[in-house]
Scaffold this active site. Structure first.
Site, short mmCIF file in Angstrom:
data_model
loop_
_atom_site.label_atom_id
_atom_site.label_comp_id
_atom_site.label_asym_id
_atom_site.label_seq_id
_atom_site.Cartn_x
_atom_site.Cartn_y
_atom_site.Cartn_z
N GLU A 35 0.83 -1.20 0.00
CA GLU A 35 0.00 0.00 0.00
C GLU A 35 0.87 1.26 0.00
OE1 GLU A 35 -2.84 -0.03 3.15
OE2 GLU A 35 -3.97 -1.72 2.32
N GLN A 93 -7.90 2.15 -23.28
CA GLN A 93 -9.08 1.29 -23.10
C GLN A 93 -10.31 2.20 -23.02
OE1 GLN A 93 -8.39 -1.33 -19.75
NE2 GLN A 93 -6.31 -1.77 -20.40
N HIS A 125 -5.17 9.69 -25.71
CA HIS A 125 -5.17 8.84 -26.90
C HIS A 125 -6.34 9.18 -27.82
CE1 HIS A 125 -4.00 5.47 -29.31
NE2 HIS A 125 -5.17 4.90 -29.20
N ASP A 163 -0.67 5.77 -38.90
CA ASP A 163 -1.87 5.43 -39.66
C ASP A 163 -2.57 6.72 -40.07
OD1 ASP A 163 -3.56 6.26 -37.39
OD2 ASP A 163 -2.94 4.36 -36.48
N LYS A 187 -1.16 -0.42 -43.56
CA LYS A 187 -0.90 -1.80 -43.19
C LYS A 187 -1.78 -2.71 -44.03
CE LYS A 187 0.15 -0.60 -38.39
NZ LYS A 187 -0.20 -0.80 -36.96
#
Length: 286
Positions: A35, A93, A125, A163, A187
């Site tokens: 902790e 995410q 992101h 990209d 790609k």
């Protein structure tokens, strides 16, 4: 008063200097059970009207530190808490990729929102991540600063993004540099063999200096493969620029082995390649 997380001490010090804010010294401890506990003695000595927490959440422990800093400021009676997250972990995410998975960026944003009045993010992101916060959240673009450490006389420079979706980032760095072309990698997957071919979409690279531009370099696998492709095509020198130089595991080795000339990042994540600071851009928004 600026309260630094353990991951952002250098940036916090630079920001304190640029913004003319006092910098608090924070003691960070880890107990035997793992902790975390931190102590900001400056909060015990005086209660500032505003606390500016500067903490990149590169690890789960860093997330906990950020929440503890927020709570320490509230406990001290600070009127306004501003949370600066130079690099936000879990931000990639941003959706539930499979049934049963969380939207981790949203979960983190909600937790951060509970202890602050507003948030500043540097090049998340996805811009839409700002919408996950329950308090006002402003994003800051640090990409223009990536042009500063580049050599002054690049040969017929070409700025390449990984990209088509990130081409705006390459254009920003090109515009700040003042000259050059912009392109992106395509790609193509051979579904019979599983092989993936990476190549610039349109521009020729032979004899040219190429600047690879991305928001983050994590493992370096795709970037190093791209560098290899460029050398196969007779490129001049290859430079890597990124806002967030995470450079996890053996990323540096991969890039070096692939033949990169230099790597330049900002101090959102404090690495030896952090050639430019985002402090000026942050100070302008405080």
């Amino acid at each position: 008063m600026i309260l630094p997380g353990s991951t952002s001490q250098a940036l916090a010090a630079t920001l304190a200097d640029v913004a003319g804010e006092p910098l608090a010294t924070v003691d960070y401890r880890t107990f035997p059970d793992g902790e975390r506990l931190l102590t900001a003695d400056a909060l015990a000595e005086e209660t500032p009207e505003r606390a500016i927490i500067v903490a990149s959440t590169t690890t789960s422990d860093a997330h906990v530190e950020l929440l503890q800093l927020q709570d320490a400021a509230r406990e001290a009676g600070v009127d306004e808490v501003v949370t600066v997250i130079p690099y936000m972990g879990y931000a990639r995410q941003d959706s539930a990729f499979k049934p049963g998975q969380p939207v981790s960026a949203r979960a983190v944003a909600r937790a951060v929102s509970s202890g602050t009045d507003r948030v500043l993010l540097v090049n998340p992101h996805e811009e839409t991540i700002a919408e996950f916060f329950d308090v006002p959240c402003e994003t800051i673009d640090a990409a223009p600063a990536l042009a500063d450490p580049l050599p002054a006389a690049l040969a017929d420079p070409l700025f390449l993004s990984p990209d088509s979706g990130a081409i705006d980032l390459a254009e920003t760095v090109r515009d700040a540099y003042g000259t050059g072309d912009v392109d992106y990698f395509e790609k193509e997957r051979d579904y019979d063999t599983g092989d993936v071919e990476i190549r610039p979409s349109d521009a020729t690279v032979e004899g040219r200096d190429v600047v690879l531009v991305d928001d983050i370099v994590a493992t370096g696998s795709t970037m190093s493969e791209s560098i290899g492709v460029l050398h196969d095509r007779g490129v001049g020198s290859v430079y890597v620029t990124c806002v967030h130089p995470l450079l996890a595991a053996n990323a540096r080795t991969k890039l070096a082995a692939a033949g990169v000339e230099a790597i330049y990042g900002t101090d959102t994540i404090e690495r030896d390649v952090s050639a430019v600071s985002v402090a000026d851009a942050l100070a302008a928004k405080l």
